[in-house]
Design an enzyme around this catalytic site. Sequence first.
Site, short mmCIF file in Angstrom:
data_model
loop_
_atom_site.label_atom_id
_atom_site.label_comp_id
_atom_site.label_asym_id
_atom_site.label_seq_id
_atom_site.Cartn_x
_atom_site.Cartn_y
_atom_site.Cartn_z
CG HIS A 39 7.24 -25.00 12.38
ND1 HIS A 39 6.93 -24.89 11.30
CD2 HIS A 39 7.47 -23.77 13.00
CE1 HIS A 39 7.07 -23.43 11.16
NE2 HIS A 39 6.97 -22.88 12.06
CE LYS A 93 13.89 -24.39 10.71
NZ LYS A 93 14.85 -23.24 10.88
NE ARG A 139 -2.40 -0.59 3.51
CZ ARG A 139 -3.10 -0.72 4.55
NH1 ARG A 139 -4.32 -0.62 4.72
NH2 ARG A 139 -2.40 -0.98 5.64
CG HIS A 183 10.17 -21.59 8.52
ND1 HIS A 183 9.43 -21.39 9.40
CD2 HIS A 183 11.62 -21.31 9.13
CE1 HIS A 183 9.89 -21.25 10.61
NE2 HIS A 183 11.19 -21.36 10.28
CE LYS A 204 7.89 -18.36 20.50
NZ LYS A 204 8.64 -18.76 19.21
#
Length: 483
Positions: free
Chosen positions: A240, A182, A51, A178, A330
Site C-alpha cells: 500500500h 480507493k 469446501r 485495495h 497499528k
Amino acid sequence: MVSRVIPVDPFDLVIFGATGDLARRKILPSLYRRFFGGQVPDEARIIGVARTELNDEQFREQVAEALKEFVDESKQSAEQIAAFLRCLHYVTIDATGETGWETLKALVRPDLVQAFYFSVAPELFGALADRLHNYGIAQADARIVVEKPFGRDLVSARALNDTLAAHFTESQIYRIDHYLGKETVQNLMAVRFANILFEPLWNAQYVDHVQITVAETVGVGGRGAYYDTSGAMRDMVQNHLMQLLCLIAMEPPYHFDPSAVRDEKLKVIRALDPLGPEDIVRGQYVGPNGASYRDDAGNPDSRTESYVALRCHVANWRWKGIPFYLRTGKKLRARTSEIAVVFKEPPHSIFDDATDWRENMLVIRLQPNEGMNLKMMIKEPGPGGMRLVQVPLDMSFADALGEEGADMPDAYERLIMDVIRGNQTLFMRGDEVEAAWAWTDPIIAGWEAAKTRPQPYDAGSSGPEDALMLMHRDGRRWREIRE
Ligand code: BG6
C-alpha cells in the site's frame, strides 16, 4: 452531482473461498452495492465455491446475512437483495480434489466475460489454476483475480507468478492492492495530471520533502497469527505505501492505460535507493489502553513490528536528494491516511517580519474526511504592519461534490468492476510486485540477521520516539496524527 453509472456486460464471476471472511465482508457486499447502483446486470452469475457443503439456498442465506451486516442501511432494499441473491449459485469444491469441477463447468457460460477470484491461501493458486485449465473451464480471455499477500519475499512472489503464468498470460491476471481502488488514491493521479498548477513544482527544485502516513487505530487482534509472520513492512509498506509513493513520485504516463501507468510506477520502485539502518524505525505497541501487541499476536517474545517509519530516496533527476518519509502503524492515536507534499521556502523574502513564515504544503487526505488542503501564506489582517500568517485552502470532497460525492464506493466495488471491464490499470503487474519485494527483502533480512527488536510505543500514541527523531535529525517534523 450525480455520477454516471455505466452497466458492465453480463458476466460470470466465480469466487473461490466464497465462505471466507473477505468474501463475506468485502467481495459480496461490494457486488451487491454495484447491483444496487445498476451496474451489475441481472443476467450476471456469481458462483460461490468452497469446501463447505452448501446448496444454492444455504449460500444465499449466508450472503443475505453478510449483506445485512456489511451494507449501509440506505442501500438495504428487500427487493434488490432478493434480485441480487437470484444471481448467486454455489458449488462445493475442494481446490485440491477432483469433484465438483464438472458442475462448475456447466454453470460458467463460455460466451460471457469470465472472472475467477482466488480468495484463498496462495498455496492453493497452483491447484486452482491447473484444474481450471485441465477441466477446460477457463476461456482464453478469462480473468484471474488474486489478493495480497502476493508472496512474502521475492522468491515466493516469483514462484506465485510462475504458477499463474503456467496457464494464464499477464493480461489475464489482476493482482489486487485495495489501496489502488480507493477513490482518493485514484485522485492522486487526477490532481497531478489533470491540473497544470502542481506539476511544474513537483520536483527537487521546489519540493522539500514528502510525508506519507497510514495510521490505524485498530490492533492486530483476531489476525495475530497471520500478522506475526508478516509485520508492518510486509503487510503495509511493501504494497500500500509503496503504491502511494509511486503515484506521488512517478513521471506522467503518456496515457491513462495499464501499461503506461504501470511502467511509470515500476520505474519509481526500481529507482529507490537501498535503505540503511539509520533510515528506518520499527515499533511494537504496548498497553495500557488495551492489550499489547504480543498478547494480540499470542507470541510473548515476538519481534514483529506493528509500526514502521522510514526515509527513502528516489534516485532520479526529478527527485534527487529529496527525502520521502513513510510511516504506518497499528494502535495509533487516530485513523488517518494522508500525503503531505511540503514545498521549499521562497528563495528570498521581501518581508522584514517573516518570523511566522511557514512552508507551503499540499495535504491530500485519503481517509477519512477525504479532501485536499493547500497551506498558503497571506497577510495577517489588521493595521499592525506586514505580518504573515499561514491559512488553509481547505476542500473536503464531500462539500465540493455534494451528497453523491460523499458516498465513496468501497475500493472493491471499483476494482471488481474493472476486472469485468478488463481494465488492469489499478492492479499490480507481476514485475511491479517483484521489484517491490526486491527493495524490501534486504531491509527485512537485515533485521532478521541482526535479531533487532522493535521499539515499544504506547497504544494510542503517535508511535515510537525514534520515529520523531528520524525527522528531527533532518530538521523536519512529522505532521500530527489526528482525524
Ligand atoms: C490490509 C492490511 O491490506 O489493509 C491490514 O492487511 C490493514 O492490516 C488494512 O488494516 C488497511 O486497509 P484500510 O482500507 O482500512 O486502510
